[in-house]
Enzyme design. Structure first.
Site, short mmCIF file in Angstrom:
data_model
loop_
_atom_site.label_atom_id
_atom_site.label_comp_id
_atom_site.label_asym_id
_atom_site.label_seq_id
_atom_site.Cartn_x
_atom_site.Cartn_y
_atom_site.Cartn_z
N THR A 21 -44.67 27.23 29.57
CA THR A 21 -44.53 25.85 30.06
C THR A 21 -44.72 24.85 28.92
O THR A 21 -44.29 23.71 29.03
CB THR A 21 -45.60 25.56 31.14
OG1 THR A 21 -46.83 26.14 30.71
CG2 THR A 21 -45.22 26.15 32.48
N GLY A 77 -50.85 40.53 16.70
CA GLY A 77 -49.72 40.98 17.51
C GLY A 77 -50.08 41.28 18.97
O GLY A 77 -49.31 41.87 19.70
N LEU A 99 -52.84 37.13 21.24
CA LEU A 99 -54.06 36.32 21.23
C LEU A 99 -53.98 35.24 20.16
O LEU A 99 -54.99 34.69 19.73
CB LEU A 99 -55.29 37.21 20.98
CG LEU A 99 -55.49 38.33 22.00
CD1 LEU A 99 -56.71 39.15 21.65
CD2 LEU A 99 -55.64 37.75 23.40
N SER A 136 -53.00 35.27 16.85
CA SER A 136 -53.54 35.47 15.50
C SER A 136 -52.78 34.61 14.49
O SER A 136 -53.36 34.13 13.51
CB SER A 136 -53.49 36.94 15.11
OG SER A 136 -52.20 37.45 15.34
N ASP A 157 -50.89 27.26 21.28
CA ASP A 157 -51.80 28.14 20.51
C ASP A 157 -52.55 27.35 19.44
O ASP A 157 -53.76 27.49 19.28
CB ASP A 157 -51.00 29.27 19.85
CG ASP A 157 -50.21 30.07 20.87
OD1 ASP A 157 -50.44 29.88 22.07
OD2 ASP A 157 -49.36 30.89 20.45
C1 GLA Z 1 -46.48 31.98 22.56
C2 GLA Z 1 -46.23 30.62 21.94
C3 GLA Z 1 -46.81 29.50 22.82
C4 GLA Z 1 -46.37 29.64 24.27
C5 GLA Z 1 -46.58 31.07 24.76
C6 GLA Z 1 -46.00 31.29 26.13
O1 GLA Z 1 -47.86 32.27 22.55
O2 GLA Z 1 -46.80 30.54 20.65
O3 GLA Z 1 -46.44 28.25 22.29
O4 GLA Z 1 -45.05 29.22 24.42
O5 GLA Z 1 -45.99 32.02 23.88
O6 GLA Z 1 -46.71 30.52 27.07
#
Ligand code: GLA
Length: 396
Positions: free
Chosen positions: A36, A124, A127, A129, A174
């Site tokens: 999203t 990988g 989470l 990284s 992230d």
């Molecule tokens: C990866 C991307 C995020 C997000 C997720 C899915 O982790 O780095 O920006 O789009 O996938 O929610």
């Protein structure tokens, strides 16, 4: 030996002196709100108690000399801040180079450093990284510079490094979680406004990560393809509704239902996932406020179904992991976390059942797949920071 002691002794061995500063940046687990963020919607991650660490000292020239302890027994990259190009072989090095490049492009005058990197985050596994490495790099480089940026600016620069230097068109979640995560709480991020609300998790439940150990590479085409499909869906829905739709965030469920039949099947399903997922994040925030972990878990389960069937982002191993998890006592919800197509699941489990859950899920998953998973409780922790040197000196 703790991870930090290891980092300090390796820094000393490589550079002949202790570091002057150490930074840490956490990985994240997204509780709900998947795929999203790049649709300018809502996500609800926690930053976790697993970090990338970088120890560094200033150099008198303009070069960065950085050793990654966890890659192939230790790999070193040296580059000049005045001419940053792609590293032809080391993928990890491009995260560091990319962040240095965009910090400078943003007007931050950087100083050369000797640096050593290590991590307690499995890589990988979904989470984050990579984002943690980017944010940790920005945090340590900024610590040696005189300009200071705020958390949102750092998150944006790191995202730009990932999008434009590494070449994966990820959203902001992230990097944002790694910069601005909060101890003992999730953050509900509005990925358009780039603001967030703190969401206290329900009492009596623990978040458990279960990594399938089937690596996924985000640079793979699936992620970028989904992103494009969402942009196409937004454009088409806008035309059909006769209104301006900048992103799927702008489409309500009612509006979507009015035009769904006129969309190509794949775009209809991608959009349906994103639009319903945004609603689930809102409902999950409400459930958390009411301390209703059962409802929260049910929303996580709905999210998984939508990700698997409509977004086609699951994998056979993720499906197995989810199905084993849901058979365990005290498991309120289980779903893939992060991009999907491999990586980890996130599980909401009653405190009393945590030990049995960890043991049984790990054993059953290995029995069914012949792959050893990594299953562990995680705790919400604060975003990136400098950390105290063992001498007691604050590094900033
Ligand atoms: C990866 C991307 C995020 C997000 C997720 C899915 O982790 O780095 O920006 O789009 O996938 O929610």
């Amino acid at each position: 030996m703790s991870q930090l002691d290891f980092l300090l002794s390796e820094f000393q061995r490589i550079n002949g002196t202790p570091p002057e500063k150490i930074a840490r940046a956490p990985g994240r687990v997204n509780l709900i709100g998947e795929h999203t963020d790049y649709n300018e919607g809502f996500v609800m991650p926690i930053a976790i108690d697993r970090d990338v660490f970088i120890a560094a000292r200033a150099r008198s020239d303009n070069r960065v000399c950085v050793t990654a302890l966890d890659v192939a027994g230790g790999q070193t990259d040296i580059f000049d801040l005045a001419e940053i190009e792609h590293h032809p072989d080391y993928r990890w090095a491009n995260y560091i180079r990319g962040v240095a490049y965009f910090l400078q492009a943003h007007g931050v005058a950087l100083q050369g450093i000797d640096a050593v990197v290590t991590s307690s985050l499995p890589s990988g596994a979904g989470l984050s990284s990579s984002a943690a490495l980017e944010v940790c790099t920005a945090t340590i480089l900024e610590a040696f510079a005189s300009e200071k940026l705020d958390g949102v600016e750092i998150a944006q620069l790191c995202q730009q490094a990932e999008n434009e230097f590494v070449g994966v068109k990820t959203g902001i979640m992230d990097q944002y979680a790694s910069c601005l995560g909060e101890k003992d709480a999730a953050i509900k991020i509005d990925c358009r406004a780039l603001t967030y609300e703190t969401v206290k998790l329900s009492r009596g439940v623990t978040v458990i990560v279960a990594d399938t150990n089937k690596k996924r590479h985000l640079a793979g085409s699936d992620y970028n393809t989904r992103r494009m499909e969402c942009e196409n869906a937004a454009m088409l829905i806008g035309q059909l509704l006769g209104k301006r739709v900048r992103a799927l965030r702008d489409v309500s469920l009612k509006e979507f239902q009015r035009v769904a039949k006129q969309l190509p099947d794949n775009l209809m399903r991608r959009a349906r996932h994103v639009i319903t997922e945004n609603e689930r994040v809102e409902q999950a925030a409400k459930a958390a406020k009411q301390n209703d972990a059962v409802k929260f878990g049910a929303l996580m389960n709905d999210s998984q179904k939508s990700l698997r069937d409509d977004y086609e982002a699951s994998s056979p191993e993720l499906d197995i992991m989810v199905s084993i998890a849901r058979q365990q006592a005290g498991c309120l919800g289980s779903r893939l976390t992060g991009a999907g197509w491999g990586g980890a699941t996130v599980n909401l489990v009653r405190d009393a059942n945590v030990n049995a859950f960890v043991e049984t899920v790990a054993r059953e998953y290995e029995a069914q797949t012949n792959i050893k998973p990594w299953v562990s409780p995680v705790h919400a922790s604060a975003g990136a920071s400098l950390i105290r040197l063992p001498t007691g000196e604050m590094t900033r």
